[in-house]
Design a protein around this motif. Structure first.
Motif, PDB file in Angstrom:
ATOM      1  N   ALA A  69       0.833  -1.201   0.000  1.00  0.00           N
ATOM      2  CA  ALA A  69       0.000   0.000   0.000  1.00  0.00           C
ATOM      3  C   ALA A  69       0.868   1.251   0.000  1.00  0.00           C
ATOM      4  O   ALA A  69       0.582   2.228  -0.712  1.00  0.00           O
ATOM      5  N   ALA A  70       1.955   1.243   0.784  1.00  0.00           N
ATOM      6  CA  ALA A  70       2.851   2.400   0.833  1.00  0.00           C
ATOM      7  C   ALA A  70       3.465   2.668  -0.538  1.00  0.00           C
ATOM      8  O   ALA A  70       3.557   3.826  -0.982  1.00  0.00           O
ATOM      9  N   CYS A  71       3.871   1.617  -1.232  1.00  0.00           N
ATOM     10  CA  CYS A  71       4.471   1.799  -2.558  1.00  0.00           C
ATOM     11  C   CYS A  71       3.460   2.369  -3.547  1.00  0.00           C
ATOM     12  O   CYS A  71       3.803   3.211  -4.385  1.00  0.00           O
ATOM     13  N   LEU A  72       2.218   1.918  -3.449  1.00  0.00           N
ATOM     14  CA  LEU A  72       1.187   2.444  -4.332  1.00  0.00           C
ATOM     15  C   LEU A  72       0.886   3.917  -4.044  1.00  0.00           C
ATOM     16  O   LEU A  72       0.554   4.690  -4.942  1.00  0.00           O
ATOM     17  N   LEU A  73       1.019   4.315  -2.780  1.00  0.00           N
ATOM     18  CA  LEU A  73       0.668   5.677  -2.364  1.00  0.00           C
ATOM     19  C   LEU A  73       1.860   6.628  -2.333  1.00  0.00           C
ATOM     20  O   LEU A  73       1.698   7.815  -2.038  1.00  0.00           O
ATOM     21  N   HIS A  74       3.053   6.135  -2.650  1.00  0.00           N
ATOM     22  CA  HIS A  74       4.265   6.900  -2.356  1.00  0.00           C
ATOM     23  C   HIS A  74       4.335   8.235  -3.081  1.00  0.00           C
ATOM     24  O   HIS A  74       5.034   9.153  -2.647  1.00  0.00           O
ATOM     25  N   ASP A  75       3.602   8.384  -4.190  1.00  0.00           N
ATOM     26  CA  ASP A  75       3.736   9.604  -4.992  1.00  0.00           C
ATOM     27  C   ASP A  75       2.400  10.323  -5.185  1.00  0.00           C
ATOM     28  O   ASP A  75       2.243  11.131  -6.092  1.00  0.00           O
ATOM     29  N   THR A  76       1.449  10.052  -4.315  1.00  0.00           N
ATOM     30  CA  THR A  76       0.100  10.592  -4.540  1.00  0.00           C
ATOM     31  C   THR A  76      -0.105  11.978  -3.928  1.00  0.00           C
ATOM     32  O   THR A  76      -1.180  12.556  -4.074  1.00  0.00           O
ATOM     33  N   THR A  77       0.903  12.527  -3.248  1.00  0.00           N
ATOM     34  CA  THR A  77       0.783  13.893  -2.709  1.00  0.00           C
ATOM     35  C   THR A  77       1.796  14.834  -3.359  1.00  0.00           C
ATOM     36  O   THR A  77       2.175  15.847  -2.775  1.00  0.00           O
ATOM     37  N   TRP A  78       2.212  14.508  -4.565  1.00  0.00           N
ATOM     38  CA  TRP A  78       3.254  15.304  -5.207  1.00  0.00           C
ATOM     39  C   TRP A  78       2.827  16.745  -5.477  1.00  0.00           C
ATOM     40  O   TRP A  78       3.661  17.640  -5.611  1.00  0.00           O
ATOM     41  N   ARG A  79       1.501  16.991  -5.537  1.00  0.00           N
ATOM     42  CA  ARG A  79       1.036  18.356  -5.793  1.00  0.00           C
ATOM     43  C   ARG A  79       1.175  19.266  -4.571  1.00  0.00           C
ATOM     44  O   ARG A  79       1.063  20.482  -4.680  1.00  0.00           O
ATOM     45  N   ALA A  80       1.366  18.673  -3.394  1.00  0.00           N
ATOM     46  CA  ALA A  80       1.542  19.487  -2.185  1.00  0.00           C
ATOM     47  C   ALA A  80       2.860  20.261  -2.261  1.00  0.00           C
ATOM     48  O   ALA A  80       3.803  19.858  -2.962  1.00  0.00           O
ATOM     49  N   HIS A  81       2.924  21.370  -1.553  1.00  0.00           N
ATOM     50  CA  HIS A  81       4.165  22.149  -1.498  1.00  0.00           C
ATOM     51  C   HIS A  81       5.278  21.252  -0.968  1.00  0.00           C
ATOM     52  O   HIS A  81       5.075  20.493  -0.016  1.00  0.00           O
ATOM     53  N   PRO A  82       6.491  21.311  -1.566  1.00  0.00           N
ATOM     54  CA  PRO A  82       7.582  20.426  -1.130  1.00  0.00           C
ATOM     55  C   PRO A  82       7.850  20.454   0.367  1.00  0.00           C
ATOM     56  O   PRO A  82       8.214  19.437   0.956  1.00  0.00           O
ATOM     57  N   ASP A  83       7.662  21.622   0.984  1.00  0.00           N
ATOM     58  CA  ASP A  83       7.928  21.720   2.420  1.00  0.00           C
ATOM     59  C   ASP A  83       6.895  20.979   3.263  1.00  0.00           C
ATOM     60  O   ASP A  83       7.123  20.738   4.448  1.00  0.00           O
ATOM     61  N   TYR A  84       5.759  20.634   2.658  1.00  0.00           N
ATOM     62  CA  TYR A  84       4.679  20.015   3.419  1.00  0.00           C
ATOM     63  C   TYR A  84       4.297  18.621   2.905  1.00  0.00           C
ATOM     64  O   TYR A  84       3.343  18.036   3.381  1.00  0.00           O
ATOM     65  N   ARG A  85       5.029  18.112   1.938  1.00  0.00           N
ATOM     66  CA  ARG A  85       4.674  16.809   1.378  1.00  0.00           C
ATOM     67  C   ARG A  85       4.731  15.699   2.420  1.00  0.00           C
ATOM     68  O   ARG A  85       3.884  14.816   2.450  1.00  0.00           O
ATOM     69  N   ALA A  86       5.748  15.734   3.271  1.00  0.00           N
ATOM     70  CA  ALA A  86       5.887  14.687   4.284  1.00  0.00           C
ATOM     71  C   ALA A  86       4.678  14.679   5.215  1.00  0.00           C
ATOM     72  O   ALA A  86       4.112  13.624   5.522  1.00  0.00           O
ATOM     73  N   GLU A  87       4.281  15.863   5.661  1.00  0.00           N
ATOM     74  CA  GLU A  87       3.120  15.955   6.543  1.00  0.00           C
ATOM     75  C   GLU A  87       1.843  15.565   5.807  1.00  0.00           C
ATOM     76  O   GLU A  87       0.960  14.916   6.373  1.00  0.00           O
ATOM     77  N   ALA A  88       1.724  15.981   4.540  1.00  0.00           N
ATOM     78  CA  ALA A  88       0.534  15.637   3.766  1.00  0.00           C
ATOM     79  C   ALA A  88       0.421  14.127   3.602  1.00  0.00           C
ATOM     80  O   ALA A  88      -0.672  13.562   3.713  1.00  0.00           O
ATOM     81  N   CYS A  89       1.542  13.461   3.355  1.00  0.00           N
ATOM     82  CA  CYS A  89       1.549  11.992   3.258  1.00  0.00           C
ATOM     83  C   CYS A  89       1.065  11.359   4.556  1.00  0.00           C
ATOM     84  O   CYS A  89       0.230  10.449   4.551  1.00  0.00           O
ATOM     85  N   PHE A  90       1.602  11.844   5.651  1.00  0.00           N
ATOM     86  CA  PHE A  90       1.238  11.275   6.951  1.00  0.00           C
ATOM     87  C   PHE A  90      -0.245  11.494   7.240  1.00  0.00           C
ATOM     88  O   PHE A  90      -0.950  10.573   7.670  1.00  0.00           O
ATOM     89  N   ASP A  91      -0.718  12.710   6.997  1.00  0.00           N
ATOM     90  CA  ASP A  91      -2.126  13.014   7.248  1.00  0.00           C
ATOM     91  C   ASP A  91      -3.040  12.164   6.376  1.00  0.00           C
ATOM     92  O   ASP A  91      -4.071  11.665   6.830  1.00  0.00           O
ATOM     93  N   ASN A  92      -2.683  12.008   5.103  1.00  0.00           N
ATOM     94  CA  ASN A  92      -3.524  11.229   4.195  1.00  0.00           C
ATOM     95  C   ASN A  92      -3.650   9.783   4.661  1.00  0.00           C
ATOM     96  O   ASN A  92      -4.729   9.194   4.598  1.00  0.00           O
TER      97      ASN A  92
END
Length: 519
Positions: free
Chosen positions: A375-398
Motif C-alpha cells: 500500500a505504501a508503494c502504491l501511495l508513495h507519490d500521490t501527494t506530489w502536488r503538495a508544497h515540497p515543504d509540506y509533502r511529508a506531513e501531507a503523506c502522513f495526514d492522508n
C-alpha cells in the motif's frame, strides 16, 4: 436480495432496493458513483460513494438529526416535527443527487418508519414529494445489512456486530465473511426514554432483553463491533478521557475495563462540557446516557475480549450486498491505494514496480506487514502536488486520517510514518510525534526503513528501477547490496548515492555497490 448479490436478469425489480446492478463487471476496479439514503429513527443521512469498487470512498456525506422516532414508543406515531424535518432533508437530498447527475438515490428506512402507525403514509408522502421510493426493512434485514457493512471495511471481522439506532438495537454474528444469527431488540434510547420507573427498572429491562437475545446469539468472550451514532460518541469520549492521539473512529479499539471506566467518567461529567470538547451535537448527546446504560449491560453479559468501532453500517452493507464473491475477496486497503495511485500519482503503475524492486528487503516480512508495504508503494507519490515543504506531513495526514477500510490504527501510523520518511529523512520535531506512540520502537524503525527505501527507489530510475539495478539484503551479515546495470551506473548519481547510504544506515548495514556482469 440474496446474500451473494442478485443473479437474475437485469429487470428493475430484481435489483431492489437499488433498482439496477452496481457491479455488473466483477473485474471492475472502480465504482460508478452511487447515492444511498438511510432514514433512521434519529438521523437522516445521504452518502454518495465513489472510488475503488471494493473500498468505496465518501464523495458526499450529509446528515440531519431529524428525530423521526422520538416519542414513538408512547404515541405509536412518527414525531411530527421529526417527520417535517426528515421530509425536508429528503427533498434536498433528491435535488442534490440530481445536481450531481447520479442515478436515482436508494433510500432505506429502519425502525421508526417500520413500527409507526403512520409509517406507510410517510412512505407515500416521501414518494409524492421527492420522487424517492422509501424501502422499509425489517429488524432481521437491518441487522444483516449492518453486519455486511462491517465486513465491507473489515474483511476478517469475527464476533458480534451491535448496531444501535434511536428505537432499536441489532445484534448479528459475523465470521468467515458471512453473517450468521441475528436479532433486533427494542433497546434504542428513544424507546428507553418512555420507560417509567427510573434507572433500576431500566437496568432490569435492558438486562432481560439482552439475555433473551443471548439465547439466540450465544456469544461469550468474543469481539464486539459497535455500529451507530451513539456508540461513536461514546468511543470519541473514550478517546478524550484517554488523551488518545488519533481521532479516527473506524477500527478504534477499547478494552472492556477501559470502556467501563469511560462509562463511569461520562456518568460523573457535565455533558454540556463534554459536548463542547468533542463537537457533539445536542441531539446526539441527549441520547448518550441511555446508550451508556445499554452498553454497560452488554459488556457485563457478553464479556467481550475487545470492543471495536466500525464507521461502516447499513449504507455500506447495501453495497456489500451486491458485490460478487470475486470482488469481496479483494483487499480493501490495496484496492483503495491502487485507485488513489491511478487518479493522483504522476506515474500510475510505478508503485508495483517499486514494490517489486524493494521486495528483497522484506522477504521475511509477515503477510500483514507486506500488505502495508505494498500500500505504501502504491501511495508513495500521490501527494506530489503538495508544497515540497509540506509533502511529508501531507503523506502522513492522508494515511492516518483517510477513509480506508482494512486498516487498524497502528497500521495507519506505520503507513503514514513510512510515507513521511519517503519525503523526509528525519521525523524529529514533527507535530505528529504524539501519534507515533501507537507504534512500538521496532515498528517505528521498520517504517523508517521502508520510507527510506522508497525514497531511494522512487528516484533511482523513474521508469522501472529493476532495469537499473537489483537490491540484495544479507540480514545476518548486515550487508545491503546494489547490483547496477550499465544504465544504472549512470543513474547512480550523488543524490541517489546519498539516499542509498541513508537506507543502509537505517538498516544498520554496510552498503555494497557492484556492477553487473555484461550479458
Amino acid at each position: 436480495m440474496s446474500a451473494n448479490g442478485p443473479t437474475t436478469a437485469h429487470d428493475e425489480e430484481d435489483w431492489e432496493p437499488f433498482g439496477r446492478p452496481l457491479f455488473g463487471d466483477p473485474s471492475a476496479r472502480a465504482l460508478s458513483r452511487v447515492g444511498v439514503v438511510d432514514v433512521g429513527s434519529n438521523s437522516v443521512r445521504m452518502v454518495v460513494f465513489d472510488g475503488a469498487a471494493r473500498s468505496p470512498a465518501y464523495f458526499y456525506n450529509e446528515k440531519i438529526m431529524a428525530g423521526l422516532g422520538k416519542g414513538l414508543a408512547e404515541t405509536g406515531h412518527l414525531n411530527p416535527e421529526g417527520r417535517k424535518r426528515a421530509l425536508s432533508a429528503l427533498k434536498r437530498f433528491a435535488l442534490v443527487a440530481r445536481g450531481m447527475d447520479i442515478a436515482p438515490l436508494t433510500a432505506v428506512a429502519t425502525a421508526a418508519t417500520r413500527e409507526a402507525l403512520d409509517g406507510p403514509a410517510f412512505q407515500d408522502e416521501v414518494t409524492r414529494e421527492t420522487g424517492l421510493k422509501l424501502h422499509v426493512i425489517d429488524g432481521d434485514e437491518e441487522a444483516r445489512l449492518s453486519a455486511q457493512g462491517v465486513l465491507l471495511g473489515w474483511p476478517d471481522a469475527k464476533g458480534v456486530v451491535c448496531d444501535i439506532g434511536g428505537n432499536s438495537m441489532e445484534l448479528a454474528r459475523i465470521g468467515d465473511g458471512r453473517v450468521g444469527k441475528r436479532i433486533s431488540m427494542p433497546l434504542g434510547p428513544f424507546r428507553l426514554q418512555q420507560l417509567e420507573g427510573g434507572p433500576k427498572k431500566r437496568q432490569a429491562h435492558i438486562e432481560r432483553i439482552l439475555r433473551e437475545a443471548q439465547d439466540v446469539i450465544r456469544a461469550q468472550g468474543e469481539r464486539i463491533y459497535l455500529v451507530g451514532g451513539s456508540w461513536r460518541v461514546i468511543a470519541r469520549l473514550d478517546m478524550e478521557r484517554r488523551n488518545y492521539p488519533l481521532l479516527v473512529l473506524h477500527e478504534y479499539r477499547m478494552t472492556p475495563e477501559g470502556l467501563l471506566d469511560t462509562l463511569d467518567w461520562i456518568a460523573a461529567s457535565d455533558l454540556a462540557l463534554l459536548r463542547a470538547r468533542t463537537g457533539t451535537s445536542a441531539e446526539r448527546m441527549e441520547l448518550v446516557p441511555l446508550a451508556c446504560e445499554v452498553l454497560r449491560e452488554l459488556v457485563a453479559l457478553l464479556k467481550p475480549s475487545e470492543i471495536d468501532v466500525s464507521a461502516y453500517g447499513i449504507r455500506e452493507g447495501l453495497l456489500y450486498e451486491q458485490m460478487p464473491e470475486k470482488l469481496r475477496a479483494r483487499d480493501p486497503l490495496i484496492e483503495a491505494a491502487r485507485v488513489t495511485e491511478q487518479t493522483q500519482a504522476r506515474m500510475p503503475g510505478f508503485g508495483k514496480k517499486l514494490f517489486d524492486f524493494l521486495a528483497p528487503l522484506f522477504k521475511d516480512a509477515p503477510k500483514d506487514r507486506l500488505r502495508l508495504i505494498k500500500a505504501a508503494c502504491l501511495l508513495h507519490d500521490t501527494t506530489w502536488r503538495a508544497h515540497p515543504d509540506y509533502r511529508a506531513e501531507a503523506c502522513f495526514d492522508n494515511a492516518t486520517r483517510a477513509n480506508l477500510g482494512g486498516l487498524d490504527h497502528p497500521g495507519r501510523v506505520f503507513l503514514g510514518l513510512a510515507l513521511l520518511h519517503r519525503y523526509k529523512n528525519s521525523r524529529t520535531g514533527s507535530r505528529m510525534e504524539p501519534i507515533f506512540r501507537l507504534l512500538s520502537d521496532e515498528d517505528i524503525r521498520q517504517a523508517e526503513v521502508l520510507g527510506k527505501a522508497m525514497r531511494f527507489g522512487a528516484m533511482f530510475a523513474v521508469g522501472d528501477p529493476a532495469q537499473a539495478g537489483r537490491l540484495t539484503w544479507q540480514a545476518k551479515k548486515r550487508v545491503l547490496g546494489l547490483e547496477l546495470t550499465e544504465d544504472g551506473a549512470g543513474l547512480f548519481g550523488e543524490v541517489a548515492q546519498a539516499r542509498f547510504t541513508a537506507l543502509a544506515v537505517a538498516l544498520k548495514a554496510q552498503p555494497r555497490v557492484t556492477l553487473a556482469e555484461p550479458a
